[in-house]
Design an enzyme around this catalytic site. Structure first.
Site, short mmCIF file in Angstrom:
data_model
loop_
_atom_site.label_atom_id
_atom_site.label_comp_id
_atom_site.label_asym_id
_atom_site.label_seq_id
_atom_site.Cartn_x
_atom_site.Cartn_y
_atom_site.Cartn_z
N ASP A 1 60.92 109.13 78.36
CA ASP A 1 60.99 107.88 77.62
C ASP A 1 62.15 107.07 78.21
OD1 ASP A 1 60.47 105.84 75.91
OD2 ASP A 1 60.51 107.02 74.08
C1 BGC Z 1 59.53 103.83 73.50
C2 BGC Z 1 58.24 104.27 74.12
C3 BGC Z 1 57.72 103.21 75.05
C4 BGC Z 1 58.77 102.92 76.08
C5 BGC Z 1 58.34 101.90 77.11
C6 BGC Z 1 60.52 103.32 74.53
O1 BGC Z 1 61.62 102.74 73.94
O2 BGC Z 1 60.09 104.89 72.77
O3 BGC Z 1 57.31 104.56 73.12
O4 BGC Z 1 56.52 103.61 75.62
O5 BGC Z 1 59.92 102.43 75.42
O6 BGC Z 1 58.24 100.66 76.57
#
Ligand code: BGC
Length: 798
Positions: A323
């Site tokens: 993430d």
């Molecule tokens: C979130 C994810 C997301 C990623 C990319 C993160 O902050 O937890 O769910 O896919 O950002 O945008």
């Protein structure tokens, strides 16, 4: 020209997106073929091959007939290029995290980037793809990702709402439609589905998942993966799916996003892991790590989680991405500097580093120091390249850059019609006294509330590519529905919140909470005048779009004070009031449930929310949604969910709980609205359930059947639910676990028989040694239209 009725048009459209063939998709076959070789025929499109012919020491002679494998490609890659493939950057556009990447174009040209996300539009995507596929030494195309969470530009209801449809075909079809739109916009990789089980509505990301139950959550996870990836990942209308957030992200302490998660392995295996596993079994092409710790080790560097469980035990050999900056965040978690935590992540068998550039900056040194191995870097690089091969990028880097498709496939009328249908299916009728709903198309309606005329707040969280201006407000939908037949009087009545500091925090992405210059009392007065002149009041209230979602936890999940004050004033007028509730989480609405005549929970319905609300309010559509998350009586009751353990001193009654039982002095144990609850404009009667046998011997299957009759005067859908309880086991087992459901449609007076199959696998669970076992003994079976109003049977596993 033949005019098609609205209903027909809608269902035809739905057919288009529902895959008839449910056989496991062809991805595996394709993948095998690509793993062994990918043929390169035309020099114009042979990016990887071109690179080799230009730069490699060892090359194949005949450009036209050469067959180049990932092995051969990798044999020609430098260490820096391999590490570059592990680098996922975001140049800025749709910003979904704390920082954006710098110098993206030059890093791509240098072969230091494997993929980008958060940008869209063929021109922009193509610009970067050209740098990778034409200017970088090896010409390896980029992955282009985006959070396509509940639709791309045509926004469907938020995932929590979608889950309330209990309709797997419908959910699959939304993912398929989203993939078709997103791929027409240059994208090939979506960070969806989010399958984190959530039982704490304070956590804002409860909006993004399928609620509290692993059985339903697993079915939805699989449906979404099928929808996005389809039968053939190389098709320009399907995209790579990424299940997230592995693991347990939905259980942060206090419901505070990114906070500590701590749970037993037994709970994790039985209640939290199944939806991720279901996505993997459905063939998902990638997995995202989570921000939280699992057994005190951040997921992104957790070997037990990724290497031992995901890779070795589950056999997942596809792409794992972190993430957003979650490798870097391991330093704040207290695991050491970037050098150390990046090595930890690679050692855990994580492949791609989202935004943080920890791999990019440290892996070479870690290799020299012996903290990681060349084999680990190679394995990670291979999995990134494999994903690209699976998507057909080595045959055509611009497969997802067809500008023509953008003109027809995005936000089309048929997509909007479908979104309207889906939204109506996701609404849950919580209460409907004296048949207040459906409304008659006559007289005067007082449309009141801060969300009544707010197209800004129809889409909900994570509608990254959605344009709020193109969404239909409740006011627009209702006016469109009634034409001149009904007089609609409007008053805003109050602000979503009167607190400027709160509004500022919520309004990070857009002006969702607009605080009016008008005095609060004046606004209420105006609303009361409207209510007085009306036959019925429709109060449209709740949360703004981003009061739920990432980093949007709330300690108080009641309506905001300004809205409560307005509703209390309206209740005194003694006109029937329908509360249309917008929310990304269960809210504590005890007073509202006692004082409103009807409550329709519409979550955030997406682009066509307003039209769908009108469809249901006026009875064009009979609501059939059922809750997939329990509504607590108050915050103090959290967590409350249907599959709790009994405890040694249970109290499951309604009245005064005896001393020394497990209860609260001030509130009941039971939720305000239970899992599975949802009303219809018609009524259903359940006959007595029957079992084919009351014993299951080794390898046998038994069936439970029940007849359901529509006893009302209009057609409707009902979700028949089956729950099981293992009465005496080697560990304490839940009071009830959902183990079967079927959504049926019944004409007035029609009866249908629903049957569920029960075999040993359905009775199995992870015991304290984490073995998946079915233990002999008595089982209770509950069947009904929600988790509370059920009939009970018993059987024995011999
Ligand atoms: C979130 C994810 C997301 C990623 C990319 C993160 O902050 O937890 O769910 O896919 O950002 O945008």
């Amino acid at each position: 020209m033949i005019e098609m009725s609205f209903a027909n048009a809608k269902s035809m459209y739905r057919q288009e997106f529902i895959t008839a063939d449910r056989s496991p998709h062809k991805k595996l076959l394709f993948k095998l073929a690509v793993t062994i070789f990918f043929a390169v025929f035309a020099s114009q499109t042979s990016f990887a091959f071109q690179a080799i012919t230009q730069d490699a020491a060892t090359q194949t002679d005949d450009v036209k007939t050469a067959i180049v494998s990932i092995d051969e490609l990798m044999a020609n890659m430098t260490l820096e290029e391999k590490i570059g493939q592990l680098n996922l950057l975001t140049p800025g556009g749709a910003v979904t995290g704390t920082s954006v990447s710098k110098d993206v174009a030059s890093k791509i040209a240098a072969g230091n980037v494997g993929g980008v996300f958060g940008i869209r539009g063929i021109d922009r995507v193509r610009q970067l793809q050209e740098i990778a596929a034409e200017q970088s030494r090896l010409k390896i195309p980029l992955l282009t990702g985006m959070d396509v969470i509940h639709g791309h530009e045509t926004i469907f209801p938020i995932p929590l709402a979608l889950s309330c449809s209990w309709d797997m075909e419908l959910i699959e079809a939304t993912a398929k439609a989203a993939a078709k739109e997103a791929t027409a916009d240059g994208l090939m990789w979506t960070f969806s589905p989010m399958v984190d089980i959530a039982r704490d509505p304070r956590w804002g990301r409860i909006a993004e998942g399928a609620g509290e139950d692993p059985f339903l959550g697993s079915a939805i996870a699989a449906a979404m993966v099928r929808g996005y990836q389809g039968e053939d990942l190389t098709s320009p209308t399907t995209m790579l799916s990424c299940v997230k957030h592995f693991a347990n992200y939905g259980a942060p302490e206090g419901g505070r996003d990114y906070a500590t998660v701590d749970m037993s392995q037994v709970r994790m295996h039985n209640e939290y892991l199944p939806p991720y596993k279901a996505a993997i079994d459905a063939g998902v092409g990638s997995v995202m790590t989570s921000f939280n710790v699992v057994d005190y080790i951040p997921a992104s560097g957790n070997q037990a989680l990724f290497k031992d469980l995901l890779r070795d035990r589950w056999g997942f050999d596809e792409l794992v991405v972190t993430d957003y900056t979650s490798i870097n965040e391991m330093t704040a978690h207290g695991l050491g500097d970037l050098q150390r935590v990046s090595a930890m992540a690679l050692n855990a068998a994580v492949d791609m580093d989202m935004v943080g550039e920890g791999f990019f900056r440290t892996l070479k040194q870690s290799l020299e120091a012996g903290d990681v191995t060349q084999a680990q870097i190679d394995a990670a690089c291979r999995r990134v390249l494999q994903a690209k091969a699976d998507l057909g990028l080595f045959e055509d880097a611009y497969r997802y850059c067809d500008a023509e498709r953008g003109k027809t496939d995005i936000l089309s009328e048929s997509n909007r019609n479908f979104a309207r249908e889906v939204a109506a299916q996701s609404f849950v009728l919580l209460k409907n006294e004296e048949k207040t709903l459906p409304l008659k198309k006559q007289g005067t309606i007082g449309l009141i509330g801060p969300l009544a005329d707010s197209s800004q707040n129809m889409l909900g969280t994570w509608s990254v590519s959605g344009d709020a201006k193109k969404s239909v407000s409740v006011m627009a939908g209702m006016k469109q529905a009634v034409g001149d037949d009904v007089e609609i009087l409007y008053a805003k009545g109050c602000n979503i919140s009167d607190d400027p500091a709160f509004a500022k925090r919520v309004n990070t992405f857009a002006q969702e909470i607009v605080i009016s210059d008008l005095d609060a009392d004046e606004m209420i007065k105006e609303a009361i005048e409207v209510a007085r002149k009306s036959d019925v009041v429709v109060a449209v209230m709740g949360e703004s779009s981003n009061m739920s979602g990432e980093s949007s936890s709330m300690a108080d999940i009641r309506l905001q004070p300004a809205q409560r004050k307005l509703l209390k004033a309206l209740a005194k007028i003694e006109k029937p009031i329908v509360l249309v509730l917008f929310n990304g989480r269960p809210m504590t609405i005890k007073w509202e449930s006692e004082n409103m005549d009807a409550i329709l929970d519409v979550w955030f319905g997406g682009t066509e929310a307003g039209n769908a609300v009108a469809d249901v309010l006026f009875g064009e559509v009979n609501p059939g949604g059922k809750l997939t998350t329990s509504f607590p009586v108050s915050v103090g009751q959290i967590p409350v969910y249907h599959s709790m353990l009994n405890s040694g001193r249970p109290y499951n009654g309604d009245g005064d709980a005896p001393k020394f039982t497990s209860n609260y002095l001030d509130i009941p144990n039971k939720p305000l609205y239970a899992f599975g609850h949802g009303l219809s404009y018609t009524t259903f009667e359940y006959g007595p359930p029957t079992l084919t046998q009351t014993e299951i011997n080794d390898g046998e299957t038994i069936y439970v059947s029940i007849e359901v009759t529509n006893t009302g005067d209009r057609a409707g859908t009902e979700v028949v639910q089956m729950y099981l309880r293992d009465v005496a086991g080697s560990i304490s087992r839940p009071m009830k676990e959902l183990k079967g459901f079927e959504k049926i449609e019944l004409a007035p007076q029609e009866t249908k028989k629903v049957s569920f199959e029960i075999d040993q696998s359905l009775l199995s669970f992870f015991n304290s040694d984490l073995e998946f076992v079915a233990e002999p003994g008595m089982f209770e079976l509950f069947i009904g239209g929600n988790s509370v109003d059920v009939q009970k049977l018993e059987f024995e596993l011999k």
